[in-house]
Write a protein that holds these residues in place. Structure first.
Motif, PDB file in Angstrom:
ATOM      1  N   GLU A  76       0.967  -0.955   0.273  1.00  0.00           N
ATOM      2  CA  GLU A  76      -0.186   0.507   0.173  1.00  0.00           C
ATOM      3  C   GLU A  76       1.090   1.290  -0.222  1.00  0.00           C
ATOM      4  O   GLU A  76       0.423   2.051  -0.720  1.00  0.00           O
ATOM      5  CB  GLU A  76      -0.816   0.067   1.355  1.00  0.00           C
ATOM      6  CG  GLU A  76      -2.220  -1.180   1.236  1.00  0.00           C
ATOM      7  CD  GLU A  76      -1.658  -2.368   1.701  1.00  0.00           C
ATOM      8  OE1 GLU A  76      -0.546  -2.843   1.951  1.00  0.00           O
ATOM      9  OE2 GLU A  76      -2.641  -3.103   0.884  1.00  0.00           O
ATOM     10  N   GLU A  77       2.336   1.051   1.019  1.00  0.00           N
ATOM     11  CA  GLU A  77       2.922   2.578   0.774  1.00  0.00           C
ATOM     12  C   GLU A  77       3.772   3.013  -0.254  1.00  0.00           C
ATOM     13  O   GLU A  77       3.642   3.963  -0.908  1.00  0.00           O
ATOM     14  CB  GLU A  77       4.099   2.019   2.312  1.00  0.00           C
ATOM     15  CG  GLU A  77       3.439   2.175   3.414  1.00  0.00           C
ATOM     16  CD  GLU A  77       4.157   1.949   4.188  1.00  0.00           C
ATOM     17  OE1 GLU A  77       4.145   2.120   5.467  1.00  0.00           O
ATOM     18  OE2 GLU A  77       4.475   1.685   3.873  1.00  0.00           O
ATOM     19  N   LEU A  78       4.277   1.787  -0.787  1.00  0.00           N
ATOM     20  CA  LEU A  78       4.637   1.791  -2.123  1.00  0.00           C
ATOM     21  C   LEU A  78       3.964   2.130  -3.406  1.00  0.00           C
ATOM     22  O   LEU A  78       4.506   2.725  -4.138  1.00  0.00           O
ATOM     23  CB  LEU A  78       5.124   0.328  -2.624  1.00  0.00           C
ATOM     24  CG  LEU A  78       5.698   0.393  -3.333  1.00  0.00           C
ATOM     25  CD1 LEU A  78       7.017  -0.733  -4.199  1.00  0.00           C
ATOM     26  CD2 LEU A  78       4.987  -0.271  -5.404  1.00  0.00           C
ATOM     27  N   LEU A  79       2.270   1.693  -3.557  1.00  0.00           N
ATOM     28  CA  LEU A  79       1.572   2.326  -4.443  1.00  0.00           C
ATOM     29  C   LEU A  79       1.232   3.368  -4.555  1.00  0.00           C
ATOM     30  O   LEU A  79       1.215   3.848  -5.219  1.00  0.00           O
ATOM     31  CB  LEU A  79       0.734   0.839  -4.294  1.00  0.00           C
ATOM     32  CG  LEU A  79       0.483  -0.714  -5.030  1.00  0.00           C
ATOM     33  CD1 LEU A  79      -0.616  -1.141  -4.702  1.00  0.00           C
ATOM     34  CD2 LEU A  79       0.856  -0.497  -6.471  1.00  0.00           C
ATOM     35  N   GLU A  80       1.312   4.170  -2.867  1.00  0.00           N
ATOM     36  CA  GLU A  80       0.711   5.524  -2.725  1.00  0.00           C
ATOM     37  C   GLU A  80       1.686   6.272  -3.395  1.00  0.00           C
ATOM     38  O   GLU A  80       1.110   7.100  -3.816  1.00  0.00           O
ATOM     39  CB  GLU A  80       0.375   5.710  -1.036  1.00  0.00           C
ATOM     40  CG  GLU A  80       0.390   6.826  -1.335  1.00  0.00           C
ATOM     41  CD  GLU A  80      -0.028   7.132   0.133  1.00  0.00           C
ATOM     42  OE1 GLU A  80      -0.193   8.348   0.783  1.00  0.00           O
ATOM     43  OE2 GLU A  80       0.103   6.310   1.171  1.00  0.00           O
ATOM     44  N   THR A  81       3.115   6.243  -3.489  1.00  0.00           N
ATOM     45  CA  THR A  81       4.042   6.538  -3.319  1.00  0.00           C
ATOM     46  C   THR A  81       4.609   6.141  -5.155  1.00  0.00           C
ATOM     47  O   THR A  81       4.965   7.780  -5.445  1.00  0.00           O
ATOM     48  CB  THR A  81       5.141   7.074  -2.462  1.00  0.00           C
ATOM     49  OG1 THR A  81       5.862   5.727  -2.486  1.00  0.00           O
ATOM     50  CG2 THR A  81       4.483   7.691  -1.722  1.00  0.00           C
ATOM     51  N   ALA A  82       4.342   5.918  -5.810  1.00  0.00           N
ATOM     52  CA  ALA A  82       5.368   4.733  -7.363  1.00  0.00           C
ATOM     53  C   ALA A  82       4.635   6.360  -7.726  1.00  0.00           C
ATOM     54  O   ALA A  82       5.881   6.407  -8.938  1.00  0.00           O
ATOM     55  CB  ALA A  82       4.259   3.553  -7.238  1.00  0.00           C
ATOM     56  N   PRO A  83       3.414   6.435  -8.350  1.00  0.00           N
ATOM     57  CA  PRO A  83       4.049   7.422  -9.615  1.00  0.00           C
ATOM     58  C   PRO A  83       4.466   9.061  -9.288  1.00  0.00           C
ATOM     59  O   PRO A  83       4.183  10.790 -10.015  1.00  0.00           O
ATOM     60  CB  PRO A  83       2.380   8.184  -9.704  1.00  0.00           C
ATOM     61  CG  PRO A  83       1.422   7.402  -8.566  1.00  0.00           C
ATOM     62  CD  PRO A  83       2.218   6.420  -7.491  1.00  0.00           C
ATOM     63  N   THR A  84       5.241   9.558  -8.121  1.00  0.00           N
ATOM     64  CA  THR A  84       5.981  10.464  -7.422  1.00  0.00           C
ATOM     65  C   THR A  84       7.518   9.884  -7.531  1.00  0.00           C
ATOM     66  O   THR A  84       7.406   9.576  -8.135  1.00  0.00           O
ATOM     67  CB  THR A  84       5.562  10.921  -6.503  1.00  0.00           C
ATOM     68  OG1 THR A  84       6.086   9.728  -5.693  1.00  0.00           O
ATOM     69  CG2 THR A  84       3.712  11.010  -6.327  1.00  0.00           C
ATOM     70  N   GLU A  85       7.941  11.102  -7.849  1.00  0.00           N
ATOM     71  CA  GLU A  85       9.415  11.456  -7.869  1.00  0.00           C
ATOM     72  C   GLU A  85       9.575  10.848  -6.543  1.00  0.00           C
ATOM     73  O   GLU A  85      11.307  10.968  -6.872  1.00  0.00           O
ATOM     74  CB  GLU A  85       9.867  12.502  -8.114  1.00  0.00           C
ATOM     75  CG  GLU A  85       9.269  12.598 -10.068  1.00  0.00           C
ATOM     76  CD  GLU A  85      10.164  14.675 -10.386  1.00  0.00           C
ATOM     77  OE1 GLU A  85      10.389  15.224  -9.670  1.00  0.00           O
ATOM     78  OE2 GLU A  85       9.847  14.597 -11.801  1.00  0.00           O
ATOM     79  N   ALA A  86       9.822  10.877  -5.798  1.00  0.00           N
ATOM     80  CA  ALA A  86       9.802  10.688  -4.353  1.00  0.00           C
ATOM     81  C   ALA A  86       9.383   9.209  -4.795  1.00  0.00           C
ATOM     82  O   ALA A  86       9.627   8.512  -2.876  1.00  0.00           O
ATOM     83  CB  ALA A  86       8.590  11.061  -2.866  1.00  0.00           C
TER      84      ALA A  86
END
Length: 437
Positions: free
Chosen positions: A347-357
């Motif tokens: 869940e954490e990975l998918l939340e930030t996946a489409p960002t440069e962070a």
């Protein structure tokens, strides 16, 4: 250590840790640094801007080397660090990139592997492996060459990105580099005869190159065949005066195997992301031999890869990951590696996946940079991509724009239109395109 020895050590270290090869920008920085060039000087002989090489790309490369070599590495001290590390990777060669570590990450896509193995055993074979970036083309080629050498053949894995800008000054100079590189990588008990042959042989550079193959490279006391893998074939496309002649030459060699026994010993593996269109159909290697287009991983293959990472995922969890990144081998593997190494939840990975962070930040920025580099030649490219990522159904674009976005790996074809290749790219570019319009 010379540059080739340095490259082998660095590539082996990255392969052991990241299970991949040096990419174009990393190779540009490594070669330029080894030659003592400034970032401005590197930029003049490459496709990259100095600020990019000195900034994001340089920072990421030296950080990666520090991690894989276990010491703080910079542009100033990397030679010393690599020399201290050479004994750890002293047995690394271009044809030994297949190892137990990569077996852990490699998922077969039947019947591709068995078909390719059968093909390269056929006299005069021509095998073409095509796929978007980071789909596993190079790994498959390495495994095929490894398989061939285990069958008693000689194998060469030649990455055309290793050629310098000056090597493309003329067809004559490029073919000399080509022959010299193969000689060096074969490590045969033969002095490099390229200069001698080029001075003494009559005819043009293509005839001299053919003569070198017939007199030296294809001659072996055991009459063993030569499996020649050409990775990054697309690099040649940037030089139209060379590309057509060189690709036509490859087609000629394949055809010669039908009438001249010595050319039966040459088995060609061409690795590319697209075909070179500016060729007469009768001179093109892209309508000869066997074509292999690598597919993405299936749900079952992603589930198998998760299992190897000791993740007891059910179909629902695999679906969540594939909804974001599809079955793209690199994107899937990066996610699984992040979760198992650092304890990040899905869940954490998918939340930030489409960002440069997120974990794909470097790759997303690379896609953005590639898009910007093509704006001058394709002024409508950004608008075309925006049209795709805001639509729910496949979009019909101008053919040139659709082909370019496909080449960049950002879209995929469906029916007669294109759609965003992954949700990851759609979400990222929905935000970032606003900044560069």
């Amino acid at each position: 250590m010379n540059f080739e020895e340095t490259r082998k050590v660095v590539e082996a270290a990255i392969q052991a840790r990241e299970h991949r090869h040096l990419n174009d920008v990393e190779l540009t920085i490594l070669r330029g640094s080894w030659e003592g060039l400034t970032y401005d000087e590197m930029a003049k002989g490459s496709l990259y801007e100095a600020n990019y090489l000195k900034g994001d790309a340089g920072y990421r490369f030296w950080k990666l080397l520090s991690e894989v070599l276990g010491e703080l590495v910079s542009k100033r001290n990397f030679r010393g660090v690599v020399e201290r590390s050479q004994f750890t990777y002293k047995d690394a060669t271009p044809t030994q990139s297949v190892n137990l570590a990569s077996d852990f990450y490699y998922v077969e896509r039947p019947p591709i592997e068995s078909l390719c193995q059968e093909e390269i055993l056929i006299p005069g074979a021509l095998l073409r492996i095509k796929a978007p970036p980071k789909m596993g083309k190079t790994e498959l080629m390495s495994r095929l060459i490894n398989y061939a050498t285990n069958q008693g053949y000689r194998g060469v894995d030649l990455k055309l990105r290793l050629a310098e800008e000056t090597d493309f000054e003329s067809l004559d100079k490029f073919l000399q580099w080509f022959c010299s590189s193969i000689t060096q990588m074969l490590e045969i008990k033969l002095d490099n005869k390229v200069n001698e042959l080029w001075d003494q042989q009559l005819g043009n550079s293509k005839l001299k190159c053919m003569a070198y193959f017939e007199d030296y490279l294809l001659v072996d006391e055991d009459k063993s065949s030569l499996v020649l893998g050409l990775d990054d074939l697309d690099r040649v496309y940037q030089y139209p005066k060379i590309a057509g002649e060189f690709l036509g030459l490859l087609r000629t060699w394949h055809e010669k195997a039908k009438t001249r026994p010595i050319w039966e010993r040459l088995r060609l593996i061409l690795v590319h992301t697209k075909e070179y269109a500016l060729l007469d159909i009768n001179q093109s290697p892209f309508n000869a031999g066997i074509a292999i287009e690598l597919p993405e991983f299936s749900l079952e293959q992603v589930k198998e890869l998760a299992k190897r990472h000791k993740l007891n995922w059910d179909t629902s969890q695999v679906d969540q990951l594939m909804d974001m990144v599809g079955g793209h081998p690199y994107l899937v593997q990066e996610a699984l590696k992040q979760i198992t190494r650092w304890g990040m939840t899905l869940e954490e990975l998918l939340e930030t996946a489409p960002t440069e962070a997120g974990i794909y930040g470097d790759l997303l920025q690379e896609h953005l940079w590639n898009l910007q580099q093509n704006r001058q030649k394709y002024p409508k490219l950004n608008a075309a991509l925006e049209q795709v990522i805001t639509a729910n159904d496949p979009v019909k674009l101008e053919p040139g724009l659709a082909l370019k976005l496909d080449e960049l790996g950002l879209v995929k074809w469906q029916d007669n239109g294109v759609k965003s290749r992954y949700k990851l790219y759609r979400l990222y570019f929905q935000e970032r395109l606003k900044d560069i319009q």
